[in-house]
Design an enzyme around this catalytic site. Structure first.
Site, short mmCIF file in Angstrom:
data_model
loop_
_atom_site.label_atom_id
_atom_site.label_comp_id
_atom_site.label_asym_id
_atom_site.label_seq_id
_atom_site.Cartn_x
_atom_site.Cartn_y
_atom_site.Cartn_z
N SER A 19 0.88 -1.08 0.13
CA SER A 19 0.04 -0.01 -0.16
C SER A 19 0.84 1.37 -0.03
CB SER A 19 -0.83 0.07 1.29
OG SER A 19 -1.91 -1.07 1.30
N SER A 67 -5.93 0.42 -2.02
CA SER A 67 -4.38 0.37 -1.66
C SER A 67 -3.68 1.57 -1.58
CB SER A 67 -3.65 -0.55 -2.31
OG SER A 67 -4.16 -1.88 -2.43
N THR A 68 -4.41 2.59 -2.31
CA THR A 68 -3.53 4.12 -2.52
C THR A 68 -4.61 5.11 -2.02
OG1 THR A 68 -4.25 3.87 -4.86
CG2 THR A 68 -2.13 2.99 -4.11
N CYS A 104 -4.19 -0.28 8.93
CA CYS A 104 -3.95 -0.76 7.89
C CYS A 104 -2.56 -1.50 7.98
CB CYS A 104 -3.59 0.25 6.81
SG CYS A 104 -2.72 -0.27 5.23
N LYS A 277 -13.61 -7.25 6.54
CA LYS A 277 -13.13 -7.81 5.20
C LYS A 277 -13.60 -8.96 4.80
CE LYS A 277 -10.02 -4.55 4.96
NZ LYS A 277 -10.43 -3.30 3.96
N HIS A 313 -8.37 -7.31 -3.72
CA HIS A 313 -7.07 -6.86 -3.37
C HIS A 313 -6.12 -7.37 -4.49
CE1 HIS A 313 -3.68 -5.30 -1.32
NE2 HIS A 313 -4.20 -4.49 -0.55
N MET A 317 -4.02 -7.56 2.23
CA MET A 317 -3.84 -6.58 3.40
C MET A 317 -3.18 -7.20 4.45
SD MET A 317 -7.02 -7.07 1.75
CE MET A 317 -8.43 -7.42 2.89
#
Length: 394
Positions: A19, A67-68, A104, A277, A313, A317
């Protein structure tokens, strides 16, 4: 008509694991954003470039993926035995919403590095050469995380030969320990909120699925890949280009969140995008990763694919990896069974970008499972540092 000039705020753009996000020192934020609330959320949304109906975040620092589209706020910790307090904000791409409900794990790998480089760790504790141990208090989940950061010539070492699938270039290895990662919750419940290792989860329009629902690292709902029509070798396109599949995963997530006690009604799931999740697991099989690497069935213990912020993803993660390692260590969970069952202290699983190894130490006492720590290796690197600018009216 006159317009106010932009303001500039000291910031660092960092990659952590798979990430990347914008890092701030709490004291560097405008006074109104130094406390939780609308002003802070408005600022971070503008920094990242959200909400963006085009889904690109062109007018901000975000990269238009889960992720960004991330922010981190750090400060010296007043908590005994800790160096830094860590706040993570997952910024929605198309909505004016910052989710503060979880951590995260990938960006956690960059927290120690940032803390050392920005004066949040006592200089006396930083070796000239060796490993600096940074004790992090993750404020939202109320947990201790320990980062083992390599130091060379008194500064954080970022370059190296450690390769992390999902990251193009090698870097220095940062080992991360998540201590007591299970979330016991306000009522003192166990890491399995339903009390079961496997539940029958009814999802209208999908069916009744076997599910392992666990609070470890981050609340996660695990289902069997074959029960929802998948093999476990899927790459992003197979899921993210299928609107029906994405709707199914969101329905599983919403109904699982209710069963886990995270929300009272499925309608509340839209306001809690970051957690829980959803992941699906399968026994090992050979596949080709998104980067063209052949992952052999004999080199992994199981397959895992995870959905984050409504999309599959591209790798895994970090917090979900903690949930995978913890569930794998407990005989009878779907994750453990996919890995072959029995007792184990570590697993290597296949994800869309390659493989990842994660370990966990779990034990049972009086019928209740606990986990003392989960551990994995990541890497981190500063991409840019200086100031981020936002319009003053924000």
């Amino acid at each position: 008509m006159s317009h106010l000039p932009q303001i500039r705020i000291p910031a660092t753009y960092m990659r952590g694991g798979t990430s990347k996000g914008v890092f701030f020192r709490l004291d560097d934020l405008p006074a109104t954003a130094q406390v939780p609330g609308e002003a802070r959320d408005s600022l971070l949304l503008r920094v990242i470039g959200s909400p963006d109906p085009y889904g690109k975040q062109i007018d901000g620092m975000g990269g238009a993926t889960s992720s960004t589209s991330k922010t981190v706020i750090l400060s010296r910790s007043s908590r005994p035995g800790h160096d830094v307090d860590y706040l993570f904000g997952q910024v929605s791409i198309d909505r004016a919403f910052v989710d503060w409900t979880g951590n995260c794990g990938n960006l956690t790998a960059a927290v120690g590095s940032f803390a050392i480089s920005n004066g949040l760790v006592d200089a006396a504790r930083i070796p000239r050469d060796g490993i600096c141990t940074v004790r992090i208090w993750q404020v939202q989940i109320g947990k201790t995380i320990v980062a083992h950061v390599p130091v060379s010539n008194g500064a954080v070492q970022e370059t190296g030969d450690f390769e992390l699938d999902g990251v193009t270039f090698p870097s220095a290895e940062v080992q991360i320990e998540f201590l007591d990662p299970a979330d016991e919750g306000e009522d003192g419940g166990a890491m399995f909120p339903t009390g079961n290792l496997v539940d029958a989860l009814e999802v209208p329009g999908v069916g009744t699925l076997q599910a392992t629902m666990i609070n470890a690292g981050i609340p996660t709902i695990f289902v069997n890949a074959q029960d929802i029509g998948y093999s476990g070798t899927e790459l992003q396109g197979a899921i993210n280009e299928d609107a029906k599949a994405l709707a199914m995963f969101e329905s599983i997530r919403a109904h699982g969140a209710v069963r886990m006690g995270l929300i009272g009604d499925v309608a509340e799931a839209a306001g809690r995008q970051h957690t829980p999740k959803v992941a699906f697991v399968a026994k090992p099989a050979t596949y080709t990763s998104s980067g063209g690497k052949v992952v052999a069935a004999g080199d992994i213990d199981l397959l895992v694919r995870a959905v984050s912020m409504g999309k599959l993803h591209h790798a895994m993660m970090g917090t979900a990896a903690v949930a995978i390692g913890t569930a794998a260590a407990i005989p009878g969970t779907l994750v453990n069974l996919a890995a072959g069952g029995g007792e184990r202290q570590a697993v290597r699983f296949g994800h869309p970008s390659g493989t990842l190894r994660v370990g966990a130490e779990a034990q049972q006492a009086d019928g209740v499972w606990t986990v003392t720590r989960a551990i994995m290796s990541r890497s981190a690197r500063v991409l840019m540092e200086g100031w981020v600018r936002v319009p003053a009216e924000v």
